[in-house]
Design a protein around this motif. Sequence first.
Motif, mmCIF file in Angstrom:
data_model
loop_
_atom_site.group_PDB
_atom_site.id
_atom_site.type_symbol
_atom_site.label_atom_id
_atom_site.label_comp_id
_atom_site.label_asym_id
_atom_site.label_seq_id
_atom_site.Cartn_x
_atom_site.Cartn_y
_atom_site.Cartn_z
ATOM 1 N N LEU A 349 0.850 -1.182 0.000
ATOM 2 C CA LEU A 349 0.000 0.000 0.000
ATOM 3 C C LEU A 349 0.884 1.229 0.000
ATOM 4 C CD1 LEU A 349 -2.567 -1.086 2.683
ATOM 5 C CD2 LEU A 349 -3.025 -0.767 0.271
ATOM 6 N N GLY A 350 0.347 2.291 -0.494
ATOM 7 C CA GLY A 350 1.102 3.537 -0.471
ATOM 8 C C GLY A 350 1.313 3.987 0.959
ATOM 9 N N GLY A 352 2.890 7.212 3.642
ATOM 10 C CA GLY A 352 3.601 8.428 3.922
ATOM 11 C C GLY A 352 2.890 9.736 3.685
ATOM 12 N N TRP A 353 3.740 10.707 3.541
ATOM 13 C CA TRP A 353 3.320 12.084 3.570
ATOM 14 C C TRP A 353 3.091 12.643 2.192
ATOM 15 C CZ3 TRP A 353 2.848 14.720 8.082
ATOM 16 C CH2 TRP A 353 3.413 14.120 9.216
ATOM 17 N N ARG A 355 0.736 13.773 0.309
ATOM 18 C CA ARG A 355 -0.260 13.544 -0.718
ATOM 19 C C ARG A 355 -1.572 14.245 -0.358
ATOM 20 N NH1 ARG A 355 -1.597 8.151 -1.627
ATOM 21 N NH2 ARG A 355 -0.920 7.550 0.445
ATOM 22 N N SER A 356 -1.498 15.171 0.567
ATOM 23 C CA SER A 356 -2.726 15.838 0.991
ATOM 24 C C SER A 356 -3.088 16.959 0.022
ATOM 25 C CB SER A 356 -2.567 16.413 2.394
ATOM 26 O OG SER A 356 -1.417 17.212 2.456
ATOM 27 N N PHE B 52 -3.211 5.467 11.580
ATOM 28 C CA PHE B 52 -2.798 6.485 10.619
ATOM 29 C C PHE B 52 -3.586 6.360 9.312
ATOM 30 C CE2 PHE B 52 0.619 8.496 7.867
ATOM 31 C CZ PHE B 52 0.446 9.760 8.401
ATOM 32 N N MET B 54 -3.774 3.886 7.126
ATOM 33 C CA MET B 54 -3.241 3.135 5.988
ATOM 34 C C MET B 54 -3.956 1.807 5.812
ATOM 35 S SD MET B 54 0.632 4.034 5.304
ATOM 36 C CE MET B 54 1.533 3.783 6.782
ATOM 37 N N PRO B 74 -4.185 7.936 4.824
ATOM 38 C CA PRO B 74 -3.298 8.790 5.630
ATOM 39 C C PRO B 74 -3.665 10.270 5.508
ATOM 40 C CG PRO B 74 -2.013 7.211 4.371
ATOM 41 C CD PRO B 74 -3.420 7.076 3.904
ATOM 42 N N ILE B 78 -4.112 12.779 8.566
ATOM 43 C CA ILE B 78 -3.324 14.010 8.699
ATOM 44 C C ILE B 78 -4.252 15.213 8.871
ATOM 45 C CG2 ILE B 78 -1.776 15.593 7.469
ATOM 46 C CD1 ILE B 78 -0.530 13.052 6.168
ATOM 47 N N MET B 84 2.734 11.460 11.673
ATOM 48 C CA MET B 84 3.542 10.267 11.909
ATOM 49 C C MET B 84 4.972 10.498 11.435
ATOM 50 S SD MET B 84 2.665 6.374 11.237
ATOM 51 C CE MET B 84 3.893 5.080 11.257
#
Lengths: 356, 508
Positions: A349-350, A352-353, A355-356, B52, B54, B74, B78, B84
């Motif tokens: 799965l993707g 992290g950060w 991508r908002s 988080f 995911m 995520p 956020i 995280m």
Amino acid sequence: MSRSLLRTISIPIAAVVFGLVIGAILILTQNASPGTAYKALLVGGAGDSDAVLRTLQKATPLIFGGLAVAFAFKAGMFNIGGQGQLLVGAVFAAGVGFGIDGLPLVIHLPVALLAGGIAGAVWGGIAGTLKATTGAHEVIVTIMLNFVAGNLTDWLAANPWKDNSGSNIVARTPLVEDSAVIPTFGAVPVGFLLAVITAITCWMILERTTFGFEVKSVGNNRHAADYAGIRVGRIMALTMAVAGLLAGLGGAVESLGVDGRFEAGVNVGLGFEGITIALLARANPLGVVPAALLVGLMEAGAARMQFKAGVAPELIDVIQALILFFVAAPIILRWVLRMRHDASEQLQLGAGWGRS
Amino acid sequence: MSEILLGAHDVSKRFPGVLANNQVSLQLERGRILALLGENGAGKSTLVNILFGMYRPDEGHVIIKGERVDLRGPDDAISRGIGMVHQHFQLVPPMRVVENIVLGAEPVLRGLVDLGEARRRVIELSRRYGLEIDPDAVVEDLPVGMQQRVEILKALYRNADVLIMDEPTGVLTPQEADHLLGVLRELTQTGLGVVFITHKLREVLAVADDIVVLRNGEVVGQTTPGETSENGLAEMMVGRSVMLRVDKSVAEPGDVVLELEKLSVEDDRGQIALNEVSFEVREGEILGVAGVEGNGQRELVEAITGLRGLSSGLMKIGSDEFTSGSTRQIAEKGVAHIPEDREKHGLIGVYSLEENSVLNRYHRKPFSLRGFLRRDVIKRHAEGVVDEFDVRTPSTSVPASSLSGGNKQKLIVGREFSDDIDLLVAAQPTRGIDIGAIEFIHRRILDQRDKGTAVLLVSAELDEILGLSDRIAVLYDGELMDVLDAEDSNREKIGLLMAGITDSKSSA
């Protein structure tokens, strides 16, 4: 054991079925009957001994071409150069075949075959050596070498090795001596037997020898191969040479068993079909044989299909492309067949950060 | 009772063949640090990934600020104030600090990124939380501790009021780790909540307000530092009493087996990673190499085992001198290697246990004869290794990738110990494996030492170095800082050397 075999072959089989089903729909759009067309295809490819001979002859270079791709896959390399390796194999086998006379068949034929194999091995080995020493990607190098081989063999057939008998204006070599022609026993060409024996030998090498262990180690985890003391570059170069040898033998069998000579433009495309075969066989040397037979049968029966059902023979290419598509994109088949993914695939799965 | 910032309510998550989380519940209150403790495979990562956004839980739900939520990803987490910091930083190394912080949430002016505004906001943020940083520094030039600070600021920039820290101290020196714990403590003063994931018991006791222990996907204990001890926590994690320290006898060093003379080695980018390092390892002793990761340990191990060429210097193994050597040549001198990354170097995942048990020996008798593998001999060998090293597996014909981390490691250790060896190079031999397997492997390494093998132990876990070594070498920035006797060394002394501080420098 049989369960895992079933799992392994279920994707290629499903791909073939799906390819044929979509092919049937395409036949319907041409106002033809899929039943008639497929029956004609089958009869044309396996209906009588002539049809079987055609299929086996078509399948023979496909087996060699498929092995050339499958073997390289085992070391993690993608050999797009089957075409070029096959061409140099075909021209040098023909060269030895017509250039030497007075030898008995038991010597002349093997020498001619070997000449083709060695020419292919050199051609493949160039790509492998460049990869090992300079990091040049084998896909790029083999594609370029295909052009070089195409032009080199055209030139040989049009100039020094040209058939000057009678009023010939075609770029082709003279017919090979009888002592270099691959004989046929009934409906089974010896070339086909040679191809099957080669496939079994490839399997033996990969599964039973230390060289095969090294090849597969490099293909599966180059770092671990390095750790294990395997000389990764040397194995890559050798693997590509073996792959080239296999394709070169395929070209030699074409020249010595089917065409009787080398003629420019005749073998075009054969090397590329090896990629289809290898993928359909999932890179298993033993799987290459049935995969090549299937494709060989379709090609052998295409003319009859056109004649009996009025379906354009190009449909065979479309079906082949569809099969390749489904083999290469098994996720579609899994979805349709409701097959379980491996757990590892499911967990990707993707993360992290950003991508908002 | 203060506000619940983040919670899980009876969360269950199933993967094919495993129940990764079984009705897990926890609550994080504003201004507190919750330590999530458990062995590898206990379900910590799964739980955190659920919190988080995911993964979606199969059962149960996540609670954010008292509200039951169904996180879609995520991004969703956020935007609800969950930040995280991953164990492996998610930064763009060639970009500047400010760019990394605002990436994906850039202030925009007339369709363009407003870097001036971004910079202003980053400076304001770092002042408010006391996290000083140069906004114009390029991330790849920063030390690891600073990069981690960028990650924290990234979360704060997105208005996080919960910070999930996944194994944050693994990459830090003991002093940097202490500093981080202080920073986290201060952040909670401003009202943040922190979820702190770790397997280091000492840190948990030092910083946590609440402790939740997971085992086999279930919560097996909730406690506070005041109510428990390191032994108590370890027992909860493993489910039985454990020996945190290995008993060992006094070393009886013999002849020199490995001698390095001004060894210099380059890293993958051609930079000097190891600069004129000299030391020796004797029969029957364990030389531990301490250091924060990335200070030349990997290059050291790769040079000694032949995976990497030497750029200058000399290496002596037994009576043979090497200025260059292949992996195989060196292995034939009786050198065994437990590689740092078992997935990358140690095993081939698709190969069976049998094939892996002879990965670097397949070419020798009795495993092959005239170029052909002898499958029956290999199978018997693998069965022997599996038996003796307690590798838990249904059979030796399954692929190695089906084993757990600890069992993979035991397979590698078993393979490497199945010959008579003179030198053992063990790099991070217990990384990411369960306590039971750690005890087992430590015991085996000590047994090797007692049999007279020279052991070079490289580990990022200072406790492991202190527990096993007879002498301790410290690497910092490719330099050998010092070699200490284990008796006169302690955590503080080594920690300073790991940060590059020697007595002479500190007194100057």
